[in-house]
Structure formats: C-alpha cells, structure tokens
Design an enzyme around this catalytic site. Structure first.
Site, PDB file in Angstrom:
ATOM      1  N   SER A 149       0.822  -1.203   0.000  1.00  0.00           N
ATOM      2  CA  SER A 149       0.000   0.000   0.000  1.00  0.00           C
ATOM      3  C   SER A 149       0.866   1.267   0.000  1.00  0.00           C
ATOM      4  O   SER A 149       1.639   1.487  -0.923  1.00  0.00           O
ATOM      5  CB  SER A 149      -0.964  -0.024   1.188  1.00  0.00           C
ATOM      6  OG  SER A 149      -1.936   0.989   1.084  1.00  0.00           O
ATOM      7  N   ASP A 187      -0.319  -4.002  -4.074  1.00  0.00           N
ATOM      8  CA  ASP A 187      -1.447  -3.085  -4.217  1.00  0.00           C
ATOM      9  C   ASP A 187      -1.080  -1.676  -3.758  1.00  0.00           C
ATOM     10  O   ASP A 187      -1.581  -1.182  -2.734  1.00  0.00           O
ATOM     11  CB  ASP A 187      -2.666  -3.590  -3.439  1.00  0.00           C
ATOM     12  CG  ASP A 187      -3.971  -3.125  -4.081  1.00  0.00           C
ATOM     13  OD1 ASP A 187      -4.019  -3.046  -5.316  1.00  0.00           O
ATOM     14  OD2 ASP A 187      -4.941  -2.835  -3.360  1.00  0.00           O
ATOM     15  N   HIS A 237      -8.067  -5.056  -0.618  1.00  0.00           N
ATOM     16  CA  HIS A 237      -6.741  -4.445  -0.530  1.00  0.00           C
ATOM     17  C   HIS A 237      -5.746  -5.405   0.125  1.00  0.00           C
ATOM     18  O   HIS A 237      -4.634  -5.612  -0.381  1.00  0.00           O
ATOM     19  CB  HIS A 237      -6.859  -3.157   0.274  1.00  0.00           C
ATOM     20  CG  HIS A 237      -5.679  -2.234   0.166  1.00  0.00           C
ATOM     21  ND1 HIS A 237      -5.021  -1.971  -1.009  1.00  0.00           N
ATOM     22  CD2 HIS A 237      -5.055  -1.484   1.122  1.00  0.00           C
ATOM     23  CE1 HIS A 237      -4.036  -1.111  -0.791  1.00  0.00           C
ATOM     24  NE2 HIS A 237      -4.036  -0.809   0.493  1.00  0.00           N
TER      25      HIS A 237
END
Length: 456
Positions: free
Chosen positions: A163, A187, A257
């Site tokens: 992230s 991601d 996610h």
C-alpha cells in the site's frame, strides 16, 4: 477525493481494532504496538529497522544506522529484503508481518529487515501518513547508503512495500537513482496518488526490476501499470470471497486491498503457484487470447513470487508487461486452468453461455463461462478459458451444456466436430479430446475424454 470506503472505514475503527501477539522474550525488539488513542491524537514519525535472519526468526533485533558490519547477525554479504508496511489507522501491528518474514527466510539465506514506521503511519489523518512516507524514505535511504559504504551491493537489495509502503519503497529507489536490485509493490495505495507523476509514486525506474500486484484498483489501490510487470488478480478489482456490502464491517473495506498480501504469501509458499498470463486486457485474458506465453519460452509464463530468474530478462526486454490471473476465494487461491478449443458445425448462428464439469471418481468441479455470450457458427473454431476451483486428476468424464437464453420455442442444438482441453498449468498432463458431439440447450452431455494423439 478519498474513496467512500476509506472515509467510512475511519468511522468504524474504534470497534474493530486488530490484535496480534508480541514476539516472546525480553531481549527481542518487537514491532511498535500502538492503540487507537495514538492514532486519534496523532504520532510523530520514528523509524525502526528490525532484523530477522534464519538464526532469529522469532526474535527481531533493532539495527543501528552506523557500524552495521559490527552488529550481531547482520551479514552484509547476504541479500537483504526490506518489508515495508502501509497506513496503520488503528496503530496495531500488521497481522501478516511474521508470516512474510518466515516465508522469505525459506527462499534463501538472507537478511529480512522490517521497516517499522508505525509511528508516522498510525494516524486517523491519512494525509499525514502520506506526508510521512517521504521522511521515512529518506531515513531508509540513508541506511541503505551506509550498507553500501560498508560493503553491501545495492543490487542485492529488495524492497517489498504494501500500500503506502510501495510508494515509500519507490521514493527510496528514486533517491538511489534506480540502482537497487528490486522493488515489489503489493497493491500500491491509490488515494492521493491517482494522477501522480512517476516521481511522485512507484514506477519502473525506481529499481532494476519492479513487480507490482493489484487487487483493489477501484478503492484503496492505484489503477494503471507501475512496474516492469504488473499482475492483476481477478482483473485487479473485486476479489472473490470478499464482502460486497457494508454490513460486513471492517472486512468490507480492507479485504480486497489486503488480499494482495495474502496472495503474495501464498505465492511464497511452495505448495501454491499463481501464473500470470501477459495480455493487453482482462477481457482478452478471459476470452482465451493470451494463454501461450510464446515470448517466454523455453521458460514458463511469469509467476507471482520471489524467484523471477526464469523470466526477468524477458520482461526487461519487453518493457512494461501486464499479466492477469484468476483465483479462488480461499487458500491456496489457485485455479485449475484449461484452454478449450472447439470446432462447431451447425447451419444457424447461435450465441450461448457454456458450462463444463470435470469428473474424477466421486469428485466433480464445474465452471460457468459467462462473462459474455459466445458465437457458434458453421465450421468456426472457438477458444475458451475454463477455470475450475478444484484441480482434479485424472479426469475420467467431462460433461457440458449450453444456454442460449431462449425461453420460447424449440431447444437449440450445437454440434461440435471437435473439442480439445489443454491443461495450462500442468504441461505434464495429457491433452484431452473428443469428436462429433451434439449438445442440446440446457441438457448435459457427458463423454469420456480420449488422448488427442489417438486422432489425426
């Protein structure tokens, strides 16, 4: 603007703070464990580097930024992998850190360094956490430069960022002029990075090799292609098994996610393999147009994971590559994939959805290929991608049916002059064929597959 999911999530955090056990032993340096009050009041950035090796997998050792070669357990001649977490709105340690450390250590003898910037990432104000990535990257860059000064090779450095951590890794790589060996982005965060220029986010120039996995591009993740290879699990958007409504609580916001981390953990496990098929679009992949990987032969198609030696040079030669794969909802996530080639003979044009079921003993697994209606007409070859949740072997029987959506009138029929099933992920298994089959709408037709080499 922030995605609606992120704004809603901040309102639920008080009710759903995660927990994780601390590492045992007073002599161990543990990941910073904050509580929700820290996130509410805000924290000042402080970066800690926790070293794990095969000798101390259960007990982290915090590293100083100087005299690295004299610090116990830190071997500068070994590869070094930095694990970088992302936004931590509750302040709790990531539940996946320990699993990732242990699986990385199984790949080869290495230094695994967890970059603990929880004081800086733990803040209800996401914008502050984004700002802190730059300062945290500066801290990590200084440490890596010290490693180089004391004899480490930048080529042996690998950053794995989740992230916000993916962009933090990109900032480090850019500061080092792209000379580090590899960056893996899980991601990469989308909020505040959509539309950013390459120097404001992760991009291929940040390392000699950059691989990226996308699982939540329509919410917390970043759309687009940002590595030498970008893997898109299930198209990079909604993941199977993740909640579809807000009534599921926290899982609704974070499941897609976080799936990037769990897919990567799965890929590091020797019992799980996730093959990516280079393709222009997800629809082309589902249509079976990108299943052969000719550019990578004699090696196989690229696979998500740690070892990229079989296809790295090819990817660097090809430039930016998009690769797609589908998964199941649960571990080991891997689907059994077959290329299905059919030659039809029927006088009239038909459009249909196709169902295929594989049988092995008392077990069976079925797939519905329904992302679009398929065109069947006289002397036409049709290619399908059939993906099953279970990998059955040997296949003793195959059953098929079609549905044209016709409600009123006679049942349509389609005659197959030939059907051939090619196992994509199991090249050691035989091709399966059958000839001259007549399928009637909404009626199963079953047959025993024959070896394809039995026929011309």
């Amino acid at each position: 603007m922030l995605p609606r999911r992120l704004l809603c999530l901040l309102g639920l955090l008080v009710l759903c703070r995660g927990q994780e056990e601390s590492l045992p032993g007073e002599s161990c340096d543990n990941f910073t464990d904050l509580d929700f009050s820290h996130s509410f009041m805000g924290t000042s950035l402080y970066v800690r580097l926790l070293l794990y090796t095969r000798s101390n997998l259960g007990c982290g050792q915090e590293l100083r930024h100087r005299h690295l070669s004299s610090q116990p357990l830190f071997n500068l001649s070994l590869p070094t992998v930095f694990v970088i977490h992302g936004y931590r709105p509750t302040g709790a340690p990531p539940i996946w850190i320990d699993h990732l450390v242990r699986l990385l250590a199984k790949q080869e003898d290495m230094n695994v360094i967890v970059v603990d910037w929880n004081k800086g990432a733990a803040n209800l104000n996401y914008f502050i956490a984004v700002t802190n990535t730059r300062q945290a990257a500066h801290n990590l860059t200084s440490f890596i430069l010290t490693m180089q000064e004391e004899g480490a090779s930048l080529n042996s450095v690998h950053l794995i960022g989740m992230s916000l951590g993916a962009h933090l890794a990109g900032f480090v790589g850019a500061s080092l002029k792209g000379k580090i060996g590899r960056i893996t982005g899980l991601d990469p965060a989308g909020p505040m990075f959509a539309g950013a220029t390459p120097d404001e986010r992760l991009d291929p120039s940040d390392a000699k090799f950059v691989d990226v996995l996308h699982t939540d591009m329509n919410s917390f993740g970043l759309q687009g292609a940002h590595g030498h290879i970008d893997y898109y699990a299930n198209g990079g958007f909604d993941q199977p098994g993740c909640p579809k409504t807000i009534f599921s609580g926290k899982s609704y916001f974070v499941c897609d996610h976080q799936r990037s981390v769990f897919l990567y953990l799965c890929a590091l496990n020797q019992t799980c393999s996730l093959t990516g098929y280079p393709c222009s679009t997800y629809n082309d992949f589902l249509d079976g147009r990108c299943l052969q990987c000719e550019a990578f032969r004699p090696a196989s198609c690229p696979m998500l994971g740690y070892d990229v030696s079989g296809w790295r040079d090819t990817l660097l030669r090809l430039g930016q590559t998009k690769a797609y794969f589908s998964t199941t909802a649960t571990f080991p996530y891997r689907k059994a994939s077959y290329r299905v080639d059919m030659v039809t003979w029927n006088q009239y044009l038909r459009w249909a959805v196709v169902y295929i079921k594989l049988h092995s003993g008392r077990s069976a697994t079925e797939t519905r290929i329904d992302h679009k209606l398929f065109r069947f007409e006289q002397y036409t070859s049709t290619r399908l991608l059939a993906q099953f949740d279970e990998d059955l072997h040997p296949i003793q029987k195959i059953s098929m049916r079609i549905s044209t959506g016709n409600v009123i009138g006679p049942r349509y029929k389609i005659r197959l002059l030939r059907i051939r099933l090619i196992p994509l992920d199991r090249p050691d298994r035989p091709l399966m064929c059958r000839y001259d089959i007549i399928m009637e709408e909404n009626m199963d037709v079953a047959f025993r597959p024959l070896p394809c080499d039995s026929y011309p």
